[in-house]
Write an enzyme that holds these catalytic residues in place. Structure first.
Site, PDB file in Angstrom:
ATOM      1  N   ASP A 157       0.857  -1.203  -0.013  1.00 43.89           N
ATOM      2  CA  ASP A 157       0.165   0.135   0.242  1.00 43.89           C
ATOM      3  C   ASP A 157       0.904   1.268   0.019  1.00 43.89           C
ATOM      4  O   ASP A 157       2.139   1.270   0.512  1.00 43.89           O
ATOM      5  CB  ASP A 157      -0.891  -0.024   1.268  1.00 43.89           C
ATOM      6  CG  ASP A 157      -2.021   0.908   1.076  1.00 43.89           C
ATOM      7  OD1 ASP A 157      -1.746   2.075   1.144  1.00 43.89           O
ATOM      8  OD2 ASP A 157      -3.294   0.409   1.125  1.00 43.89           O
ATOM      9  N   ALA A 169      -1.391   2.053  12.926  1.00 40.35           N
ATOM     10  CA  ALA A 169      -1.058   0.713  12.925  1.00 40.35           C
ATOM     11  C   ALA A 169      -0.946   0.106  11.617  1.00 40.35           C
ATOM     12  O   ALA A 169      -0.019  -0.524  11.328  1.00 40.35           O
ATOM     13  CB  ALA A 169      -1.671  -0.226  14.022  1.00 40.35           C
ATOM     14  N   TYR A 170      -1.851   0.373  10.947  1.00 39.08           N
ATOM     15  CA  TYR A 170      -1.714   0.004   9.468  1.00 39.08           C
ATOM     16  C   TYR A 170      -0.694   0.394   8.608  1.00 39.08           C
ATOM     17  O   TYR A 170       0.021  -0.500   8.053  1.00 39.08           O
ATOM     18  CB  TYR A 170      -3.268   0.435   8.889  1.00 39.08           C
ATOM     19  CG  TYR A 170      -3.180  -0.137   7.290  1.00 39.08           C
ATOM     20  CD1 TYR A 170      -3.480  -1.562   6.910  1.00 39.08           C
ATOM     21  CD2 TYR A 170      -2.962   0.584   6.063  1.00 39.08           C
ATOM     22  CE1 TYR A 170      -3.782  -1.743   5.604  1.00 39.08           C
ATOM     23  CE2 TYR A 170      -3.039   0.391   4.839  1.00 39.08           C
ATOM     24  CZ  TYR A 170      -3.366  -0.974   4.514  1.00 39.08           C
ATOM     25  OH  TYR A 170      -3.503  -1.390   3.176  1.00 39.08           O
ATOM     26  N   GLY A 171      -0.214   1.539   8.743  1.00 42.07           N
ATOM     27  CA  GLY A 171       0.747   2.156   8.071  1.00 42.07           C
ATOM     28  C   GLY A 171       2.144   1.660   8.704  1.00 42.07           C
ATOM     29  O   GLY A 171       2.987   1.356   7.615  1.00 42.07           O
TER      30      GLY A 171
END
Length: 247
Positions: A157, A169-171
């Protein structure tokens, strides 16, 4: 970021006799990739949390006349080290090996400041988006190394390739995934038959996209099925020798 072949048209038998494990195969890009891989000859192992979704993918592959797929239910959010060992053992026992892994499974709830990330969300995001791809690749490495031509693809991503406020947290997990991909590629240079790359599909019509951009006109972004040719190139023999690249 590396460039993919323009207007790549995969031959009909591109993945003939290849055994490809796809995570997140019940929905979104994972489902689209599973259908495309089977259409080009692969025996696909469908991994995901929701059995009913995996069964729908399985049925659609059968209806299209593809090689018989297999379903392997596994909740990556709660999977432990022995679960991955059991998975690798099952693949060796039932299929005799493995020629590729496509890591499509992802966990995302919302964009938020790091200071607002709850411990449970932090742990689950890193577990699904980073720890699971590592553990699965790690346990399947002997099978992949034994294959005459194998490929591991991590779905990435843009939020993992450059920092943005509120990536949460996704990044962090996606940034770790990119670093891990490069480390695997460097460490596996002694295994020239195995390549490791990452692929950012960009915006697409998925439920996860709607979580992050609820006001977006979803019809204005492409469906996941439009984004499968690059994945087929990365999984198939046409990308032999290409490793450590972020596409």
């Amino acid at each position: 970021m590396s460039a993919l072949p323009a207007d790549y048209a995969p031959p009909a038998n591109l993945l003939q006799n290849r055994r490809i494990l796809i995570t997140g195969a019940g929905d979104g890009l994972g489902r689209a990739a599973a259908l495309a891989a089977a259409r080009h000859g692969a025996t696909v192992i469908l991994l995901g949390r929701t059995v009913s979704k995996l069964e729908t993918t399985y049925d659609d592959i059968a209806k299209a006349g593809g090689p018989e797929a297999a379903i392997y239910p596994l909740n990556l959010g709660g999977a432990a080290w022995p679960d991955y060992f059991d998975l690798a053992s099952s693949l060796e026992r039932e299929f005799g090996g493995l020629d590729g892994i496509l890591h499509c499974a992802a966990h995302f709830k919302a964009w938020m400041p790091l200071r607002d990330v709850e411990p449970k969300e932090w742990i689950e995001s890193l577990q699904v988006n980073l720890t699971a791809p590592f553990a699965l690749t790690r346990h399947c490495l002997p099978l992949l190394s034994a294959a005459p031509d194998a490929s591991v693809v991590f779905c990435s991503d843009r939020h993992g390739r450059e920092a943005h406020a509120f990536d949460g947290a996704y990044g962090v997990a996606k940034a770790g995934l990119e670093q891990m991909m490069r480390m695997w590629a460097q460490e596996l240079r002694t295994v020239p038959t195995l390549r490791v790359n990452s692929f950012d599909p960009g915006p697409m019509q998925t439920g996860m996209r709607l979580k992050g951009y609820p006001g977006e006109q979803i019809a204005q972004v492409p469906p996941p099925s439009n984004l499968t040719p690059p994945l087929l190139w990365l999984l198939g023999p046409d990308s032999t020798g290409v490793s450590g690249q972020a596409f």
